[in-house]
Design an enzyme around this catalytic site. Structure first.
Site, PDB file in Angstrom:
ATOM      1  N   THR A 196       0.863  -1.230   0.014  1.00 20.28           N
ATOM      2  CA  THR A 196       0.040   0.099  -0.005  1.00 20.28           C
ATOM      3  C   THR A 196       0.853   1.128  -0.235  1.00 20.28           C
ATOM      4  O   THR A 196       2.176   1.296   0.525  1.00 20.28           O
ATOM      5  CB  THR A 196      -1.159   0.050   1.044  1.00 20.28           C
ATOM      6  OG1 THR A 196      -0.092  -0.084   2.546  1.00 20.28           O
ATOM      7  CG2 THR A 196      -1.959  -1.053   1.096  1.00 20.28           C
ATOM      8  N   TRP A 198       1.692   5.812   0.180  1.00 24.70           N
ATOM      9  CA  TRP A 198       1.816   6.855   1.470  1.00 24.70           C
ATOM     10  C   TRP A 198       0.660   7.774   1.317  1.00 24.70           C
ATOM     11  O   TRP A 198       0.417   8.466   2.186  1.00 24.70           O
ATOM     12  CB  TRP A 198       3.134   7.463   1.346  1.00 24.70           C
ATOM     13  CG  TRP A 198       3.450   7.997   0.121  1.00 24.70           C
ATOM     14  CD1 TRP A 198       4.373   7.283  -0.872  1.00 24.70           C
ATOM     15  CD2 TRP A 198       3.188   9.140  -0.592  1.00 24.70           C
ATOM     16  NE1 TRP A 198       4.518   7.918  -1.909  1.00 24.70           N
ATOM     17  CE2 TRP A 198       3.708   9.084  -1.851  1.00 24.70           C
ATOM     18  CE3 TRP A 198       2.371  10.291  -0.219  1.00 24.70           C
ATOM     19  CZ2 TRP A 198       3.542  10.130  -2.828  1.00 24.70           C
ATOM     20  CZ3 TRP A 198       2.276  11.013  -1.040  1.00 24.70           C
ATOM     21  CH2 TRP A 198       2.798  11.079  -2.376  1.00 24.70           C
ATOM     22  N   ARG A 207      -8.962  -0.817   2.914  1.00 23.70           N
ATOM     23  CA  ARG A 207      -9.861  -1.332   1.502  1.00 23.70           C
ATOM     24  C   ARG A 207      -9.501  -2.407   0.944  1.00 23.70           C
ATOM     25  O   ARG A 207     -10.127  -3.178   0.137  1.00 23.70           O
ATOM     26  CB  ARG A 207      -9.445  -0.126   0.436  1.00 23.70           C
ATOM     27  CG  ARG A 207     -10.076  -0.025  -0.930  1.00 23.70           C
ATOM     28  CD  ARG A 207     -10.500   1.473  -1.133  1.00 23.70           C
ATOM     29  NE  ARG A 207      -9.441   1.631  -2.093  1.00 23.70           N
ATOM     30  CZ  ARG A 207      -9.325   2.720  -3.014  1.00 23.70           C
ATOM     31  NH1 ARG A 207     -10.314   3.729  -2.810  1.00 23.70           N
ATOM     32  NH2 ARG A 207      -8.503   2.860  -3.923  1.00 23.70           N
ATOM     33  N   LYS A 222       2.227  -4.696   3.635  1.00 25.00           N
ATOM     34  CA  LYS A 222       3.522  -3.899   3.502  1.00 25.00           C
ATOM     35  C   LYS A 222       3.043  -2.223   3.602  1.00 25.00           C
ATOM     36  O   LYS A 222       2.789  -1.911   2.402  1.00 25.00           O
ATOM     37  CB  LYS A 222       4.454  -4.147   2.447  1.00 25.00           C
ATOM     38  CG  LYS A 222       5.893  -3.267   2.705  1.00 25.00           C
ATOM     39  CD  LYS A 222       6.279  -3.173   1.298  1.00 25.00           C
ATOM     40  CE  LYS A 222       7.272  -1.858   1.289  1.00 25.00           C
ATOM     41  NZ  LYS A 222       6.477  -0.851   1.429  1.00 25.00           N
ATOM     42  N   GLY A 275      -0.290   1.667  -6.173  1.00 26.07           N
ATOM     43  CA  GLY A 275       0.914   2.408  -6.442  1.00 26.07           C
ATOM     44  C   GLY A 275       1.093   2.647  -7.886  1.00 26.07           C
ATOM     45  O   GLY A 275       0.064   2.667  -8.796  1.00 26.07           O
ATOM     46  N   GLY A 280       3.214  -1.868 -10.443  1.00 21.41           N
ATOM     47  CA  GLY A 280       2.333  -2.724 -10.776  1.00 21.41           C
ATOM     48  C   GLY A 280       2.540  -3.848 -11.879  1.00 21.41           C
ATOM     49  O   GLY A 280       2.071  -4.984 -11.697  1.00 21.41           O
ATOM     50  N   GLU A 297      -4.355  -1.284  -8.476  1.00 22.37           N
ATOM     51  CA  GLU A 297      -4.761   0.053  -8.337  1.00 22.37           C
ATOM     52  C   GLU A 297      -3.616   1.037  -8.689  1.00 22.37           C
ATOM     53  O   GLU A 297      -2.829   1.303  -7.712  1.00 22.37           O
ATOM     54  CB  GLU A 297      -5.702   0.463  -7.038  1.00 22.37           C
ATOM     55  CG  GLU A 297      -6.669   1.614  -7.385  1.00 22.37           C
ATOM     56  CD  GLU A 297      -6.163   2.768  -6.841  1.00 22.37           C
ATOM     57  OE1 GLU A 297      -5.463   3.707  -7.821  1.00 22.37           O
ATOM     58  OE2 GLU A 297      -6.039   3.195  -5.682  1.00 22.37           O
ATOM     59  N   CYS A 331      -4.564   9.289  -6.853  1.00 20.02           N
ATOM     60  CA  CYS A 331      -4.438   8.809  -8.182  1.00 20.02           C
ATOM     61  C   CYS A 331      -5.706   9.310  -8.781  1.00 20.02           C
ATOM     62  O   CYS A 331      -5.847   9.092 -10.117  1.00 20.02           O
ATOM     63  CB  CYS A 331      -4.513   7.321  -8.026  1.00 20.02           C
ATOM     64  SG  CYS A 331      -3.201   6.624  -7.263  1.00 20.02           S
ATOM     65  N   GLU A 428       1.226  11.728 -14.896  1.00 17.65           N
ATOM     66  CA  GLU A 428       0.863  12.219 -13.642  1.00 17.65           C
ATOM     67  C   GLU A 428       1.486  13.329 -13.127  1.00 17.65           C
ATOM     68  O   GLU A 428       2.627  12.696 -12.752  1.00 17.65           O
ATOM     69  CB  GLU A 428       0.458  10.913 -12.878  1.00 17.65           C
ATOM     70  CG  GLU A 428      -0.551  11.194 -11.752  1.00 17.65           C
ATOM     71  CD  GLU A 428      -0.848   9.786 -11.082  1.00 17.65           C
ATOM     72  OE1 GLU A 428       0.129   8.799 -11.141  1.00 17.65           O
ATOM     73  OE2 GLU A 428      -2.004   9.641 -10.635  1.00 17.65           O
ATOM     74  N   PHE A 430       1.119  14.499  -9.917  1.00 19.01           N
ATOM     75  CA  PHE A 430       0.827  14.138  -8.370  1.00 19.01           C
ATOM     76  C   PHE A 430       1.368  15.263  -7.681  1.00 19.01           C
ATOM     77  O   PHE A 430       2.129  14.921  -6.261  1.00 19.01           O
ATOM     78  CB  PHE A 430       1.633  12.831  -7.972  1.00 19.01           C
ATOM     79  CG  PHE A 430       0.920  11.718  -7.366  1.00 19.01           C
ATOM     80  CD1 PHE A 430       0.139  11.209  -7.956  1.00 19.01           C
ATOM     81  CD2 PHE A 430       1.380  11.352  -6.007  1.00 19.01           C
ATOM     82  CE1 PHE A 430      -0.720  10.147  -7.441  1.00 19.01           C
ATOM     83  CE2 PHE A 430       0.551  10.531  -5.428  1.00 19.01           C
ATOM     84  CZ  PHE A 430      -0.456   9.765  -5.891  1.00 19.01           C
ATOM     85  N   SER A 488     -15.001   9.363  -4.232  1.00 22.59           N
ATOM     86  CA  SER A 488     -14.455   8.162  -3.489  1.00 22.59           C
ATOM     87  C   SER A 488     -15.409   7.935  -2.384  1.00 22.59           C
ATOM     88  O   SER A 488     -15.847   8.798  -1.606  1.00 22.59           O
ATOM     89  CB  SER A 488     -13.136   8.445  -2.952  1.00 22.59           C
ATOM     90  OG  SER A 488     -12.156   8.833  -4.091  1.00 22.59           O
TER      91      SER A 488
HETATM   92  C1  SIN Z   1      -5.706   6.751  -4.457  1.00 21.58           C
HETATM   93  O1  SIN Z   1      -5.310   7.875  -4.681  1.00 21.58           O
HETATM   94  O2  SIN Z   1      -5.133   5.676  -4.818  1.00 21.58           O
HETATM   95  C2  SIN Z   1      -7.080   6.361  -3.968  1.00 21.58           C
HETATM   96  C3  SIN Z   1      -7.859   7.762  -3.708  1.00 21.58           C
HETATM   97  C4  SIN Z   1      -9.329   7.587  -2.917  1.00 21.58           C
HETATM   98  O3  SIN Z   1      -9.659   6.523  -2.537  1.00 21.58           O
HETATM   99  O4  SIN Z   1      -9.978   8.540  -3.040  1.00 21.58           O
END
Ligand code: SIN
Length: 528
Positions: A196, A198, A207, A222, A275, A280, A297, A331, A428, A430, A488
């Site tokens: 997962t 940060w 989730r 992890k 990530g 992935g 994801e 994301c 992206e 970010f 979300s």
């Molecule tokens: C993510 O950035 O991976 C998830 C974002 C969210 O759950 O809204």
């Protein structure tokens, strides 16, 4: 999503653990207590016992075998928060063993029994939401209100799957002959490995963990080495809730080595990851050797289309939320704002004003809406995107540089006259940068929006219902926000298409990822 190297120190196994081999498979010293840090800021927690700098394997709070640790620091101040174990393959193998040994008893519990334990965990997460949020702001940087909001969001997955655990139905298929009965059973897949990120230190964990546990699986998580503290605190609450040891294990440390141990083990039956697309793909490749089920994801490149007929106020509010949430580090954050000619100037003006009102600062300070980025490398990436765009003709409307607070702070930024030739159109960012790209008609908007290898989230603002349907159907994305920037929620399926991933998380569909289908054919029932 980004991954960066971090400072690791070698040392004696100071606080731990590997000296007493009471169990050759699981060599943690028995009875080891979780270690609490005594720093000043830690005393602000109502329950200081939640600050742990250990990993969890079975029922033991552990350091690494060789004593190596890694520092966790506050991205807003640089302050050292904790030294946590820097674990590797060996510790991961022990965690796999713990999860494998816990699986029979956990999977054989009734769904009601599992449901009650998950529900208790949910209650504890909510009870401690302020402390968990505080820890999260310290390690991740997001404003406290947003961090507490994430705890509630994270707990929501636990509550949802406590309920869904009771609804793992099978099927009876009408048989084609009189003497047969055809039955479909749904069973837990087994031991799961979860990796997962940060940016959502707890929600991305629950989730995965909540549906896995609801289905009857056991799991090794992890968490990101940048943000392990809220994860470990939540794991402590899971034990307090009565979730048996070994069902949830946390290993912290060397991503590639931990990943390799999870991939190579035949005991691990599924990998779930949030990530970067790059990592992935490697995990997907690694899953092939043992044919593991995989959920991914991955990265996004979310377009937000603002049509001439949009309600400007709704569009500004939606775009602001979808771009600057978590300082642009999600994301599903908008990466490109596509604005139709007729509304371009008006939208740019209103959006720019709204962005210039955002309050940047330490997430623990009142009124702050924009925290720091996770680290300097993240700031450098943002800087390189802005420089590239400006060198190709974009104009800075708001922001455009590092914030005067220094360190990891970057000004919320709006770029106008952006074009598809710019790096930000295809990668992206970010971070808190919104490029505004002009388009002429609906066809062009859809073409630009789909002109990417990613397909996670997308957003559309229009008051025309027919157009809303048409465009939502034409967008090659797993999720579409129509006149909405916050999509979300634990009750809806989250996930992407194309190179944004595989599988769905959240909602009733998220449970399927942790279940196998078994077909049972009962024959000869008419023989006596
Ligand atoms: C993510 O950035 O991976 C998830 C974002 C969210 O759950 O809204």
């Amino acid at each position: 999503m980004l991954h960066f190297a971090r400072r690791v120190s070698k040392g004696l196994p100071a606080i731990a653990l590997w000296s007493k081999f009471d169990n050759p498979q699981l060599r943690c010293k028995m009875g080891t207590e979780a270690h609490s840090d005594s720093q000043e800021w830690a005393k602000k927690l109502r329950d200081t016992g939640l600050l742990l700098s250990k990993a969890l394997i079975g029922d033991k709070w552990c350091g690494s075998i060789d004593g190596r640790t890694i520092t966790v620091s506050n991205p807003a101040t640089g302050e050292l928060l904790a030294n946590v174990p820097f674990m590797s393959r060996k510790e991961t193998e022990l965690a796999i063993t713990a999860a494998h040994e816990a699986f029979p008893a956990w999977s054989q519990k009734t769904s009601t029994e599992r449901s009650k334990l998950l529900r208790k965990w949910f209650d504890l997460l909510i009870e401690h939401k302020e402390d968990l949020g505080h820890l999260m702001t310290l390690e991740q940087g997001k404003p406290l209100k947003e961090a507490v909001g994430e705890i509630v969001y994270a707990a929501g997955f636990v509550e949802l799957y406590a309920e869904e655990a009771k609804r793992v139905y099978g099927d009876i298929i009408p048989a084609t002959t009189h003497d047969k009965r055809l039955i479909v059973l749904r069973q837990p897949i087994g031991v799961v490995g979860a990796i997962t990120p940060w940016n959502f230190p707890l929600a991305m964990i629950t989730r995965k963990v909540a549906p896995a546990l609801a289905a009857g699986c056991t799991i090794i998580v992890k968490p990101s080495e940048f943000t392990p503290l809220s994860a470990v605190a939540a794991a402590k609450l899971a034990l307090e809730a009565g979730i048996p040891p070994g069902v949830l294990n946390i290993v912290i440390g060397d991503g590639p080595q931990i990943g390799a141990a999870l991939l190579e083990s035949t005991k691990v039956r599924k990998i779930t990851f949030t990530g970067s697309t790059q990592v992935g793909k490697k995990l997907m490749e690694g899953c092939a050797a043992t044919v593991k089920k995989v959920s991914l994801e991955l990265g996004g490149n979310a377009p937000c289309i603002i049509f001439d007929d949009a309600n400007i106020e709704v569009a500004v509010r939606g775009a602001l939320a979808a771009k600057y949430r978590n300082s642009g580090q999600t994301c599903v954050c908008i990466n490109r704002i596509l604005v139709q000619d007729g509304i371009y100037e008006e939208f740019a003006e209103a959006f720019g004003q709204a962005v210039s009102r955002l309050q940047v600062g330490n997430g623990l300070d009142t009124g702050v809406t924009q925290g720091p980025l996770i680290n300097r490398a993240a700031v450098e990436k943002v800087e390189s995107h802005v420089e590239d765009a400006v060198s190709k003709g974009a104009r800075v409307l708001v922001g455009g540089k590092k914030h005067s607070l220094g360190r990891t702070f970057y000004e919320p930024t709006v770029l106008v006259d952006a074009t598809p030739s710019m790096k930000i159109f295809s990668e992206e960012v970010f971070g808190p940068v919104a490029p505004l790209i002009r388009f002429n008609d609906e066809k062009e908007a859809v073409r630009l929006a789909n002109d990417t290898e990613f397909g996670l989230a997308s957003y559309v603002f229009t008051e025309n219902i027919s157009r809303a349907w048409r465009v939502a159907e034409a967008l090659e994305y797993g999720m579409v926000g129509l006149n909405e920037g916050v999509i979300s929620t634990e009750v809806a399926p989250f996930g992407g298409v194309k190179q944004s991933g595989l599988g769905r998380e959240g909602s009733k569909y998220g449970l399927d990822e942790y279940l196998e289908m078994k077909y049972v054919c009962l024959g000869n029932i008419s023989s006596v």
